[in-house]
Every structure is written in structure tokens, then in C-alpha cells.
Design a protein around this motif. Structure first.
Motif, PDB file in Angstrom:
ATOM      1  N   PHE B 240      15.321  83.875  33.741  1.00 41.32           N
ATOM      2  CA  PHE B 240      16.097  82.825  34.413  1.00 41.32           C
ATOM      3  C   PHE B 240      17.531  82.870  33.919  1.00 41.32           C
ATOM      4  N   ILE B 241      18.448  82.427  34.760  1.00 42.83           N
ATOM      5  CA  ILE B 241      19.831  82.491  34.308  1.00 42.83           C
ATOM      6  C   ILE B 241      20.289  81.197  33.658  1.00 42.83           C
ATOM      7  N   ASP B 242      19.574  80.131  33.880  1.00 46.99           N
ATOM      8  CA  ASP B 242      19.978  78.887  33.228  1.00 46.99           C
ATOM      9  C   ASP B 242      18.815  77.909  33.274  1.00 46.99           C
ATOM     10  N   TYR B 243      18.981  76.798  32.552  1.00 45.62           N
ATOM     11  CA  TYR B 243      17.917  75.803  32.547  1.00 45.62           C
ATOM     12  C   TYR B 243      18.543  74.426  32.657  1.00 45.62           C
ATOM     13  N   ILE B 244      17.787  73.506  33.220  1.00 45.52           N
ATOM     14  CA  ILE B 244      18.277  72.144  33.389  1.00 45.52           C
ATOM     15  C   ILE B 244      17.194  71.190  32.887  1.00 45.52           C
ATOM     16  N   PRO B 245      17.405  70.557  31.744  1.00 46.33           N
ATOM     17  CA  PRO B 245      16.399  69.614  31.261  1.00 46.33           C
ATOM     18  C   PRO B 245      16.226  68.468  32.249  1.00 46.33           C
ATOM     19  N   LEU B 246      14.981  68.042  32.445  1.00 42.97           N
ATOM     20  CA  LEU B 246      14.709  66.956  33.385  1.00 42.97           C
ATOM     21  C   LEU B 246      14.094  65.785  32.628  1.00 42.97           C
ATOM     22  N   VAL B 259      16.759  78.033  36.554  1.00 41.17           N
ATOM     23  CA  VAL B 259      17.494  78.601  37.686  1.00 41.17           C
ATOM     24  C   VAL B 259      17.073  80.049  37.882  1.00 41.17           C
ATOM     25  N   LEU B 260      16.565  80.363  39.071  1.00 39.56           N
ATOM     26  CA  LEU B 260      16.028  81.698  39.358  1.00 39.56           C
ATOM     27  C   LEU B 260      17.129  82.754  39.296  1.00 39.56           C
ATOM     28  N   SER B 261      16.749  83.932  38.816  1.00 37.05           N
ATOM     29  CA  SER B 261      17.752  84.993  38.707  1.00 37.05           C
ATOM     30  C   SER B 261      17.731  85.899  39.924  1.00 37.05           C
ATOM     31  N   GLN B 262      16.801  85.637  40.847  1.00 34.99           N
ATOM     32  CA  GLN B 262      16.781  86.436  42.065  1.00 34.99           C
ATOM     33  C   GLN B 262      17.262  85.603  43.243  1.00 34.99           C
ATOM     34  N   ALA B 263      17.923  86.277  44.182  1.00 39.51           N
ATOM     35  CA  ALA B 263      18.485  85.563  45.319  1.00 39.51           C
ATOM     36  C   ALA B 263      17.385  84.849  46.095  1.00 39.51           C
ATOM     37  N   THR B 264      17.689  83.638  46.562  1.00 34.05           N
ATOM     38  CA  THR B 264      16.719  82.892  47.342  1.00 34.05           C
ATOM     39  C   THR B 264      17.157  82.857  48.787  1.00 34.05           C
ATOM     40  N   ARG B 265      16.178  82.699  49.661  1.00 42.25           N
ATOM     41  CA  ARG B 265      16.465  82.609  51.094  1.00 42.25           C
ATOM     42  C   ARG B 265      16.151  81.207  51.575  1.00 42.25           C
ATOM     43  N   VAL B 294      15.657  75.062  46.360  1.00 39.06           N
ATOM     44  CA  VAL B 294      14.786  76.233  46.283  1.00 39.06           C
ATOM     45  C   VAL B 294      15.171  77.178  45.153  1.00 39.06           C
ATOM     46  N   PHE B 295      16.280  76.902  44.500  1.00 38.42           N
ATOM     47  CA  PHE B 295      16.787  77.880  43.545  1.00 38.42           C
ATOM     48  C   PHE B 295      16.310  77.636  42.117  1.00 38.42           C
ATOM     49  N   VAL B 296      15.429  76.672  41.936  1.00 35.47           N
ATOM     50  CA  VAL B 296      14.888  76.439  40.591  1.00 35.47           C
ATOM     51  C   VAL B 296      13.364  76.451  40.612  1.00 35.47           C
ATOM     52  N   ARG B 297      12.809  76.700  39.451  1.00 32.93           N
ATOM     53  CA  ARG B 297      11.371  76.590  39.284  1.00 32.93           C
ATOM     54  C   ARG B 297      11.143  75.703  38.069  1.00 32.93           C
ATOM     55  N   CYS B 298      10.285  74.717  38.222  1.00 31.02           N
ATOM     56  CA  CYS B 298      10.158  73.712  37.170  1.00 31.02           C
ATOM     57  C   CYS B 298       8.827  73.781  36.452  1.00 31.02           C
ATOM     58  N   VAL B 299       8.861  73.344  35.195  1.00 28.74           N
ATOM     59  CA  VAL B 299       7.627  72.970  34.522  1.00 28.74           C
ATOM     60  C   VAL B 299       7.862  71.549  34.017  1.00 28.74           C
ATOM     61  N   VAL B 300       6.989  70.632  34.416  1.00 29.71           N
ATOM     62  CA  VAL B 300       7.202  69.239  34.036  1.00 29.71           C
ATOM     63  C   VAL B 300       5.882  68.561  33.677  1.00 29.71           C
ATOM     64  N   ASN B 301       6.049  67.460  32.974  1.00 31.28           N
ATOM     65  CA  ASN B 301       4.923  66.590  32.710  1.00 31.28           C
ATOM     66  C   ASN B 301       5.252  65.233  33.311  1.00 31.28           C
ATOM     67  N   ALA B 302       4.316  64.688  34.098  1.00 30.01           N
ATOM     68  CA  ALA B 302       4.548  63.377  34.703  1.00 30.01           C
ATOM     69  C   ALA B 302       3.587  62.376  34.083  1.00 30.01           C
ATOM     70  N   GLU B 303       4.080  61.163  33.862  1.00 29.66           N
ATOM     71  CA  GLU B 303       3.206  60.151  33.276  1.00 29.66           C
ATOM     72  C   GLU B 303       2.637  59.219  34.334  1.00 29.66           C
ATOM     73  N   GLN B 304       3.377  59.050  35.445  1.00 26.77           N
ATOM     74  CA  GLN B 304       2.996  57.974  36.350  1.00 26.77           C
ATOM     75  C   GLN B 304       2.607  58.373  37.770  1.00 26.77           C
ATOM     76  N   LEU B 305       2.834  59.588  38.159  1.00 26.80           N
ATOM     77  CA  LEU B 305       2.550  59.909  39.560  1.00 26.80           C
ATOM     78  C   LEU B 305       1.054  59.916  39.811  1.00 26.80           C
TER      79      LEU B 305
END
Lengths: 373, 610
Positions: B240-246, B259-265, B294-305
Motif C-alpha cells: 500500500f502507498i499510504d494508510y489512514i487511521p479510522l 491506499v491501494l498501490s494499483q490503479a483503480t477503475r 474505491v481506492f482504499v481497503r480497510c481492516v476495522v473493528n466495529a463495536e456497535q453495528l
């Protein structure tokens, strides 16, 4: 020519595939041209297939038809393409094309019947159920007011098997609803059959928006105003959305004019009129013009001499600098167009029904349909 | 009157669960872990200090014995009454919504979870001891997949908690292999806060000993960056080229977007790895972010959904909608931050994920303001960012289709005119957004056909001179529905320009198609041509600055002129990427042959040598 044309084709294709708009149609036409120039048969097929869909869903049945006939002709000339091409899908699309022919007054009955025969032949050859063909025959009989054939084809259609080549479930339900609504004139039965559509169990690209647009007028004529009002509000979003909806939009104009909701009608008119003016889908455009005619007549009845409209500049009636349009001229123009096209269809169909509809519209305008709220 | 009750066929329910509710048998591991986690949660309510623990033992196959699994937690345990109850609640209703409701209830969930074990075992043996009632004896429950079960109370001492014994049914041995179990436990439970031990004989290891990067404390931003990116690479097996804490209040989300390092369509869907309270829901969740992201891939933990009944996705409800909005906001802020602090990285991201960025900027004024200038357009002067276009020109001119752009590109470029190609998706939306954001900018739409109107006109004398050429051209090109004109323009090397619009192009396509279809369709296309397209003419504009055209205005022999015009017309079509009809192809062939002949004739006749 450069070798990267394919990449360019793909990029253009990807940027619009699945989009239903004038722009998407323009881009796909360009992809078709480029593929043809490079004699890239695969892409010539591929792009036309997307063009047929995009054009159909954005109100350009004429363009869909030309692209579709090209595909058929190529397959006839080169039977080996049949294996590569999804014949089932192509034949699935055939019913849109055959159906759309009815909507052009310059296509004769003989020409339409010849196409239905061609469709029949191809469906048989592919081993498909003739349910979809029978559906078209029914619609042809309706258009040409052959009441006996209408019943005959409906009964036949009911017994023919479903094998996936027929319309989607929601469209088929809508088809039966229309039969009870317009042929049997049985509103109760139509409402009963429409239930899975109205309750959201069955839906597709154009249903239940189209169903509700039909039911609202039937309910209005039956004096069931609350239900009619509900139907109108539910389907307004559908009817004021894209170029393939001008037929339904026309019904909404009619409904809102009759129920004296003119400001809401004008909003739909502003949104959709550009589609209608540029559309070459004659019968659909006619329905819009019929609605517009009633709308401006109602405005005139109420003493409005001018109306402010936000429209694209290439509208056939001129306005002043404040975007004020003279209502009588609007009435004249839409009346003239509606009468002209009604005459063309009645001449082709050897019927009087298009003309009668215009007279009936005037009679409706004299009635009062107050909403309770 | 006697009342009967439907017999619930448990085999049928299990089949339903495994084939319709869950994505496959592997979820039994998750269900058992979930039961364990819930039980530990329950015990913490009565004993805050309690240290939860999950323990999984694998026992290899021996002789004719199938392999088995022992799954143990030190949670709240069940009383005899509760054991009877958990099965009774299942099948109370067949509605999915009710199934989901039962899952929110500890006992109901416990039963459903336990049932999933029938996907891999024919019999379930469970020994449980309630921590709530110290004097209550331990309970042994033995259930069979045919729906019968036995319960007996144990006299031996058992510590509080629950142990589940499973023996592989035929064909399910794979799910009892330690490697496989380890992988599944890690897959589902690596974010669980409770230690999970896996053992087989003497082998023992903790599965979830590594915490995710967002729980870490870092001493430098470099260290943080390294830690995040490494975690992402290992988890998703991609760079990945970058990360964004959520981190959001709504939905209780913590995690990271990479942030994906390959071009997205456009219209691609990004699939995210989503946990609920530490347990993996799915690594295929699509509806977590707004469509444009579409340009990111996430890993998250949700408490309430709220999970759907299968626990493999979320309910599409208001809470999810709100969460999506907040997450979208976070991504937006990240991009805006880059514009300030790392414009180069922003440009890199925009280059890779251009469509996604366009889609965002075309519907969000604020975003457009921040990075609209970074978005690039195809122009007659090459690919330029919107910012560069604005710097260069007071007025932004564009054409609205790709075809028109090609028609005018060469002429405009030779005149140094910068014209934008707005024929692609989002382009026009972006330009109208530009007008909204900056009302002083003038944005004009150009019509390719009208471009020739702006070219330099001929003098009266020149007009007289060109008369025969134009007249012959009109006659020659009439069958092709082309009208001719003559102007003076750069580049002088360009002899003609072919212009057409949407209708003329469609008319042309109709004629070309008519040539190949059978009679039935031919008649119909003919009607179309007559009805709509007969009056549509394309244009061929000659360039008097071109030396060849200049010479042609001097030629008086119309047959020569005709041939030259035909060739120029076909050449213009080819340059404009228009496919040729059979008739036009014939023109090309005749013209070429004629030229070759005249060259050969000249060679053969020495007197004629130039």
C-alpha cells in the motif's frame, strides 16, 4: 494505426459501461466507430452490445435498433460468430428492439410483422420458448386494435413455458397488470395482481415506476383520489429521471394538470422536456407532449398568459429575457405536435384511437379532480 | 380438540444453516469462539477481575477413531435449566429477523452457535458448569444431529465454564487438522482481546498474540508508519502507498484504511475486512464506505453495528449509513490534509485513482476546492491538470464528445488553443462544479462544427478562384451527405477538415449498417434514414493555406477535380477515424490505382518527365 487503440477503447468503454445517458451513448458510438475502423470485430460486437443497452435505457431506441441490426447481420454472414457471441442474450434483447418498432409511425405494420417473424424464427432455431415472441405479438395486436388477437395472444402467452428468454418477473407481472387495466378494464384485478410490485417484492429497472404511473391515472378516473395521489408521489422520482421515462413523465404531467398541481407539473416538465424534444422515440414523445398540452391548457384556463421556465435554449417556442414563455403559444405548439403525431399513428394503424385520446383528454380537463388535502 | 405441534426436523435446520445461512462449514470455529467470548463477557459482569481464556485442543485420529476437538472457555457456564432452554428457542420462528433477534440473546445465540457444529460433527458433547450458582452441579449435554439430546448432572468437580467435544464426521477431517484449525482461529479471532491457545499433544501456542497497529503506542511517526504498512502488507498480502487511521463514535469503529498501490477503475468495489467486537465478520464487506472510496481497503473493528443473521455482513440500516458518512468524512479530511502537507503524494494518489477522485470532486464542492486543480484533463495541448489549464487560459473551452475533440484537436493545437476534452465520465460535472466554486471563471462549450466558422474567411477574389472546386465538391460529395466549405487555417499541411455532429454521425452509421443487413432490416433502416437523417450533412472544409488545395483551385478539368476530391474526402474520413462504407472503400481503391497508373505512365513516356 497505433497498437494502443485497444487500450483506448477499453478505457472509454469502462468509463461509461452500465451508465444510461446521452454522454454514455456518445462515447459508446465512438467506441463502435474506432472498433470498425480497426476492423476489430470482437470490439465491434462488444461495443454495440453495450450501446444497445445504454441507448435503450436512455431513450435512444433508434440508436439501439441500428446497432442491433448490425449484430444480427454480422452473425448471419459469419455463422461462426454464433459460438463466440451470447446468442441467448442477443435474443433476449430482441424483444426490446421489436417492441420499440411499434413506437415509430414511419415503420409499417408489414415491416413490424416481418421482424416478429424473424424473431420467431431465431427463437425457434435457438430452441427457446416462444413466450417472449407471443408477448410482442400481443403488443402488436394492441397497437393495431385487433381485439380478437389480443385475447388469443394473451391466452397463448400464459401457457408458454418460462425458460429465461422471457421478460423479467417484475416486467411480466407489469404486463399482466396492464392487460387487466387497459384491456379488461378491471382495476380491482389489476391492483390485486400488482401487489408484489407495489409491496416491493418484485422490481426492476422500470417496474414498479411504470406500473404506478399507469395505476395512478386509472385510480384518478375511478375517483379514488387518495390512492391515486399516493401512486403519483411514489412514482414521480421514477418518471422524472432519465430519457427513457418520458412516456411515464407525460402521464404525470397529465395527472398533475388534472388534479391542479401545476407547480409540481412544471417542475417535471422542466426536468424532462429536453429529453422529450430531442427524443426520436415518437410514441413516447407523443405521450409527453399530450401531458404538456394539458398542462399548458390548464394554465391558460386559469388565466395565466405567461409562464417562467428554466429550459435549454433550443426549445421550439421562444421566450423573453426573463425566461417568460407565452402560454398560448405553448398550447399551440404542443397541440399541433400531438395532433400531427396522433394522425401519423392513426394513419399507419388504420385506427382512430390516437385522435380519440386527444379528445378524451379535453373532456377530462373539464372535470374536476380535487385532492382531499 | 387435540392440538399438535409441527415436528421441527433438526437435520433440515442444520442443512438450512450450513447451505443457506453460512458461507460454509468453517464458520463453526467462529461460532464456538463467539460463544466463548460471550460467556466470558457474562462472567465479567459478576466478577470484574476475571481473566478470560479460550483453549482449543486438537486430538489426532487414531486407528478407527476420527480426529476430535475440545473447545474450552472459562466463562459463565450454563445451568441445567438454561441448557434445556437454548435448544427450545431455536426454530421458534422461521423468520430471519427473529433468528437475528435470538442471536442478541445470550442463550439463543449459544444454541444457534452450537448447532453450527453439526456441519462437521454428528454428535456434540458439552460439559458446562455455571459460575452463577456455585452449588449447581456440572451438566453434561449430548446432542445428535437427528435432533435428540440427553442431559445428565455430574457429581465430579468441574471448574466453571464450558467444554465442547467434537468428533469429525466422515469427510470433515480437514477441519480438525491443527494447521487448518490454527488458520481459521487466526482468520476469525486474531483481533479478539481474549487470549486463545491452540494445542495438540505437547505443542501449544497463542494464536492472537499480536495486536493491531491502531492499538499501539509509537515514539515516532516513522515507526508508526512502518508498523501500519507492515501490518497491512502481511494481512492483505499486497503493498500500500499510504494508510489512514479510522476512528468513529458512530458505529464504534477503529481500524485503518490502506491506499491501494494499483490503479483503480470506476465501479470497482473494494472489499474490506470487518470485525465485530474483535470477531471477524467477513473479509468481503462492500458497504462499509461511500461508493467513491474505491481506492482504499480497510481492516476495522466495529463495536456497535448490527450483523445480519449469518454474521457475515452488516444490516443496511441508519447506523451503518451514518457510519459510512463519518468514514467518508475521514477519508476526505485525509485527502484535504495531503493537499496542504504532501501535495506530491496527493498527486500520486490522484494519478492512480483518478476516477475515484473525479467522482468525489464532482459531487463535493469543498473537495473540489481543495484538490480540483490536481485533476487532469485531456486537452489539445496534451494532458494538463485543471490548475495548469486555468493558469494558461482566461477562458476554459471544452468540447463535449470524444469525437468532436478529435475533429478539432489538430487545428486547435497548431493555433496554440487549449481546448479540453470533456467527453469522458465526470468531466462535464467537474467543469460545472468549477463554475459553482469560482463564478469568475468563464467556461465555454465549443461545437466542433462551429469551430470552422471561426476560421479565417477567403477574400472575394479567392472565393471566385475556389468556386469550381467547391461546386464540384458539392456535386461529388452529395451522395455521401457531405457539404463542402473552404477556409484558411493552420496547420497549412492539413488539406481538409471533416466535421460532423451527433446526428450526422448517426445518419452515417445508419447508412453503413444498411449496406450489410438483410432486406427486412434494410427496409426499416431506410425508413429511419428518410425520417430522421436525410437532412443531416457532415462537412468537409478545404484549407486554402494548403499548397495542394491552392493548386486544385487552378485545375479546370472537373474529372480530375472529382477524383482529387474523392481522395481527399476518404483521407479525411480515415484521419477522423471513421469506418468506410463499401462505396467509399471503392473510391479509395480506384483513386490509388489511378494515381499509380499516372505515375507509371509518366515513367514510360520520357518526354513527360518533370
Amino acid at each position: 494505426m497505433s497498437s494502443d487503440y485497444r487500450q483506448q477503447l477499453e478505457e472509454m468503454y469502462d468509463s461509461v459501461v452500465g451508465e444510461y445517458s446521452d454522454r454514455a451513448v456518445a462515447v459508446l458510438e465512438e467506441v463502435v466507430r474506432m472498433a470498425d475502423v480497426h476492423q476489430d470485430v470482437e470490439w465491434s460486437f462488444y461495443a454495440r452490445e453495450a450501446l444497445v443497452q445504454s441507448a435503450t435505457y436512455s431513450g435512444h431506441g433508434d440508436k439501439a435498433l441500428v446497432a442491433f441490426s448490425w449484430i444480427l447481420a454480422q452473425i448471419d454472414k459469419n455463422p461462426e460468430y454464433e459460438d463466440e457471441f451470447e446468442m441467448d442474450h442477443l435474443l433476449w434483447v430482441y424483444k426490446w428492439i421489436a417492441d420499440s418498432l411499434l413506437g415509430f409511425s414511419h415503420i409499417s405494420k408489414a415491416q413490424i410483422l416481418a421482424i416478429v417473424e424473424d424473431m420467431d424464427r431465431r427463437y425457434r432455431k435457438q430452441g427457446l420458448s416462444l413466450r417472449a415472441v407471443e408477448n410482442i405479438r400481443y403488443k402488436v395486436a394492441c397497437e393495431f386494435a385487433e381485439e380478437e388477437n389480443v385475447q388469443k395472444h394473451f391466452s397463448r402467452w400464459e401457457t408458454l413455458p418460462k425458460d429465461g428468454s422471457q421478460d423479467c418477473l417484475a416486467c411480466e407481472t407489469n404486463f399482466v397488470v396492464n392487460h387487466y387495466l387497459f384491456r379488461e378494464k378491471n382495476l380491482e384485478q389489476a391492483l390485486l395482481i400488482a401487489r408484489p410490485l407495489l409491496e416491493g417484492e418484485q422490481s426492476c429497472h422500470s417496474v414498479p415506476g411504470r406500473t404506478q404511473s399507469n395505476l395512478m391515472l386509472a385510480l384518478l378516473k375511478a375517483g379514488r383520489m387518495d390512492e391515486a395521489d399516493q401512486m403519483q408521489r411514489k412514482s414521480e422520482g421514477y418518471a422524472s429521471h432519465n430519457g427513457d421515462r418520458i412516456h411515464s413523465a407525460g402521464k404525470h404531467l397529465q395527472f398533475l394538470a388534472l388534479t391542479d398541481q401545476l407547480s409540481r407539473a412544471l417542475r417535471i416538465f422542466e426536468k424532462m422536456v429536453a429529453f422529450a424534444i430531442t427524443s426520436r422515440e415518437e410514441r413516447n414523445r407523443h405521450m409527453f407532449f399530450r401531458g404538456a398540452r394539458l398542462l399548458f391548457m390548464k394554465l391558460m384556463d386559469q388565466g395565466h398568459r405567461t409562464v417562467k421556465l428554466r429550459l435549454a435554449t433550443d426549445f421550439p417556442v421562444a421566450c423573453d429575457e426573463q425566461n417568460q414563455y407565452p402560454v398560448p403559444e405553448l398550447v399551440d405548439w404542443f397541440t399541433h405536435e400531438a395532433e400531427r403525431v396522433a394522425h401519423l399513428f392513426d394513419a399507419r394503424n388504420e385506427t382512430v384511437s390516437y385522435g380519440e385520446e386527444l379528445i378524451e383528454d379535453l373532456a377530462l380537463l373539464k372535470e374536476s379532480y380535487p385532492l382531499s388535502t | 380438540m387435540q392440538k399438535y405441534q409441527f415436528q421441527i426436523h433438526l437435520g433440515g435446520i442444520i442443512d438450512l444453516l450450513s447451505h443457506h445461512l453460512y458461507s460454509g462449514p468453517q464458520v463453526f470455529i467462529r461460532e464456538l469462539m463467539q460463544n466463548g467470548v460471550d460467556a466470558i463477557q457474562g462472567r465479567k459482569l459478576i466478577d470484574e477481575e476475571h481473566q478470560g481464556r479460550l483453549d482449543i485442543q486438537v486430538v489426532k485420529a487414531t486407528g478407527n477413531q476420527q480426529p476430535s476437538l475440545v473447545f474450552e472457555d472459562n466463562g459463565i457456564g450454563l445451568t441445567e435449566e438454561e441448557v434445556h432452554r437454548f435448544l427450545a428457542t431455536i426454530g421458534e420462528s422461521s423468520k430471519r429477523a427473529d433468528l437475528a433477534k435470538q442471536r442478541n440473546d445470550f442463550i439463543g445465540q449459544f444454541g444457534i452457535g452450537l448447532l453450527s457444529c453439526f456441519m462437521i460433527a454428528d454428535e456434540i458433547l458439552m460439559i458446562t458448569k455455571s459460575a452463577r450458582q456455585g452449588d449447581h452441579p456440572a451438566v453434561e449435554w449430548r446432542g445428535k444431529s437427528d435432533g435428540t439430546y440427553e442431559v445428565r448432572l455430574l457429581e465430579t468437580h468441574v471448574s466453571p465454564g464450558t467444554r465442547v467435544y467434537l468428533r469429525a464426521s466422515q469427510g470433515m477431517e480437514n477441519y480438525f487438522d491443527i494447521e487448518q484449525v490454527g488458520k481459521l482461529v487466526h482468520h476469525f479471532g486474531n483481533l479478539l482481546p481474549i487470549p486463545i491457545d491452540l494445542s495438540e499433544g505437547d505443542r501449544r501456542k497463542q494464536i492472537n498474540d499480536r495486536r493491531p497497529p491502531w492499538e499501539g503506542v509509537y515514539y515516532s511517526s516513522d515507526e508508526e508508519r512502518r508498523s501500519y504498512l507492515e501490518y497491512g502488507r502481511e494481512l492483505f498480502d499486497q503493498q500500500f502507498i499510504d494508510y489512514i487511521p479510522l476512528r468513529t463514535e458512530t458505529g464504534g469503529i477503529t481500524g485503518v484504511a490502506y491506499v491501494l498501490s494499483q490503479a483503480t477503475r470506476p465501479k470497482m468495489k473494494s472489499r474490506h475486512r470487518v470485525h465485530l467486537k474483535g470477531m471477524l465478520l467477513s473479509d468481503q464487506v462492500e458497504n462499509l464506505l461511500p461508493d467513491w472510496a474505491v481506492f482504499v481497503r480497510c481492516v476495522v473493528n466495529a463495536e456497535q453495528l448490527r450483523p445480519v443473521a449469518s454474521r457475515e455482513g452488516f444490516y443496511e440500516n441508519e447506523e451503518l449509513e451514518a457510519t459510512r458518512t463519518v468514514l467518508g468524512e475521514t477519508l476526505r479530511n485525509y485527502l484535504k490534509g495531503l493537499a496542504d502537507q504532501a501535495p506530491q503524494r496527493l498527486q500520486e494518489i490522484i494519478n492512480l485513482h483518478h476516477m475515484a477522485i473525479c467522482s468525489l470532486a464532482s459531487e463535493d464542492k469543498e473537495c473540489f476546492r481543495v484538490f480540483g486543480d490536481f485533476i487532469y484533463f485531456e486537452t489539445t495541448l496534451g494532458r494538463l491538470t485543471l490548475g495548469e489549464c486555468r493558469q494558461r487560459n482566461g477562458i476554459l473551452r471544452y468540447v463535449s464528445t470524444v469525437d468532436e475533440f478529435r475533429q478539432i484537436a489538430q487545428i486547435a493545437a497548431s493555433q496554440g488553443l487549449c481546448i479540453l476534452n470533456a467527453g469522458y465520465v465526470y468531466n462535464q460535472e467537474l467543469l460545472s462544479m468549477l463554475k459553482q466554486v469560482d463564478p469568475d471563471v468563464q467556461v465555454d462549450k465549443l461545437d466542433a462544427a462551429s469551430l470552422t466558422n471561426h476560421l479565417e474567411d477567403l477574400t472575394l477574389d479567392e472565393r471566385e478562384g475556389a468556386f469550381l472546386l467547391l461546386r464540384t465538391a458539392d456535386l461529388t460529395l452529395h451522395p455521401y451527405r457531405v457539404a463542402s466549405d473552404i477556409k484558411k487555417f493552420e496547420p497549412a499541411s492539413l488539406p481538409t477538415i471533416y466535421t460532423s455532429n451527433e446526428q450526422a454521425n448517426f445518419a452515417r452509421q445508419t447508412r453503413l449498417t444498411k449496406d450489410i443487413v438483410d432486406d427486412t432490416w434494410g427496409g426499416i433502416l431506410n425508413s429511419f434514414e428518410n425520417e430522421f437523417t436525410n437532412s443531416q450533412y457532415a462537412g468537409l472544409c478545404f484549407n486554402l493555406k494548403n499548397p495542394l488545395i491552392k493548386r486544385l483551385t487552378k485545375v479546370e478539368e472537373t474529372s480530375v477535380l472529382k477524383q482529387a476530391i474523392e481522395m481527399l474526402y476518404v483521407q479525411a474520413l480515415l484521419m477522423g477515424h471513421h469506418p468506410l462504407s463499401d462505396k467509399e472503400m471503392a473510391l479509395l481503391n480506384q483513386g490509388l490505382l489511378g494515381m499509380i497508373e499516372s505515375v507509371v505512365e509518366k515513367k514510360e513516356d520520357p518526354n513527360n518527365e518533370v
